[in-house]
Design an enzyme around this catalytic site. Sequence first.
Site, PDB file in Angstrom:
ATOM      1  N   ASP A  86       0.965  -1.455   0.173  1.00  0.00           N
ATOM      2  CA  ASP A  86      -0.293   0.270  -0.141  1.00  0.00           C
ATOM      3  C   ASP A  86       0.702   1.556  -0.162  1.00  0.00           C
ATOM      4  OD1 ASP A  86      -2.169   1.746   0.656  1.00  0.00           O
ATOM      5  OD2 ASP A  86      -1.950   1.587   2.384  1.00  0.00           O
TER       6      ASP A  86
ATOM      7  N   ASP B 275       0.145   5.246   1.584  1.00  0.00           N
ATOM      8  CA  ASP B 275      -0.350   6.534   2.216  1.00  0.00           C
ATOM      9  C   ASP B 275       0.130   5.454   3.007  1.00  0.00           C
ATOM     10  OD1 ASP B 275      -0.874   9.307   0.683  1.00  0.00           O
ATOM     11  OD2 ASP B 275      -1.799   7.021  -0.203  1.00  0.00           O
TER      12      ASP B 275
ATOM     13  N   ASP C 243      -1.450  -0.836   5.508  1.00  0.00           N
ATOM     14  CA  ASP C 243      -1.818  -0.184   7.461  1.00  0.00           C
ATOM     15  C   ASP C 243      -3.376  -0.192   7.515  1.00  0.00           C
ATOM     16  OD1 ASP C 243      -1.922   1.901   4.898  1.00  0.00           O
ATOM     17  OD2 ASP C 243      -2.229   3.000   7.292  1.00  0.00           O
TER      18      ASP C 243
END
Length: 228
Positions: free
Chosen positions: A10, A12, A172
């Site tokens: 991922d 960001d 995240d």
Amino acid sequence: MPTAPTAVFDLDGTLIDTAPDLLDAVNYVLKQAGLGQVERPELNHLVGQGGRAMIRAAFAKFGREIDEATLDEMIPIFIKAYSQSMPGKSKPYDRVLELIRSMRADGWLCAVCTNKMKQLADPLLAALELDTLFDHVAGGDSYSFKKPDPRHIQQTILDAGGSPDHAVMFGDSENDILAAKSANIPVIAVDFGYTPEHVSVYGPDRVISDYGQITIADVKELMTPISR
């Protein structure tokens, strides 16, 4: 010949800390609307949800509801402000590049799967001179689906030249974890990203607080059927 293993990241909150620049872009939008400014703790948990969610929440902080038509008008302002500052204050998380370079040296394919628009993801990676590390970058608008739809990760892996049966996801957020688990792909979660709760509540296969806590051998172990 067996397919090379694929590591999907991922963007960001997992690969790059982009929150400061995204917040600056939101605050620019607020200024144009004649409103005050917001601080990072107020919107940090929404960074991974995209500009629309951040702008909507920022307006709500000032008691203002924003309809979809007005939001549509705000998004180009947000994108322009964000794009013009790249790479700004954004930077890769500690030791993530060492892990990626080690993987590539070990024969891995590496890819980015983000809900961020590709028109923003590509120039950010290029500005930070990270674009050459990845075999494929898929944005939230690259396909007709995006995380938490498992097809977003699966198609990213295929487009990178890999196989979903021989891959791992780093993320995240709940979206990252749900998508990976639905695709039956092991997922390693970082606990320093942009999520309202500790990432462990979403049930990843492993949680790390620093990329120095994981090795290629650890990742390969997670990818074996016995460990799953």
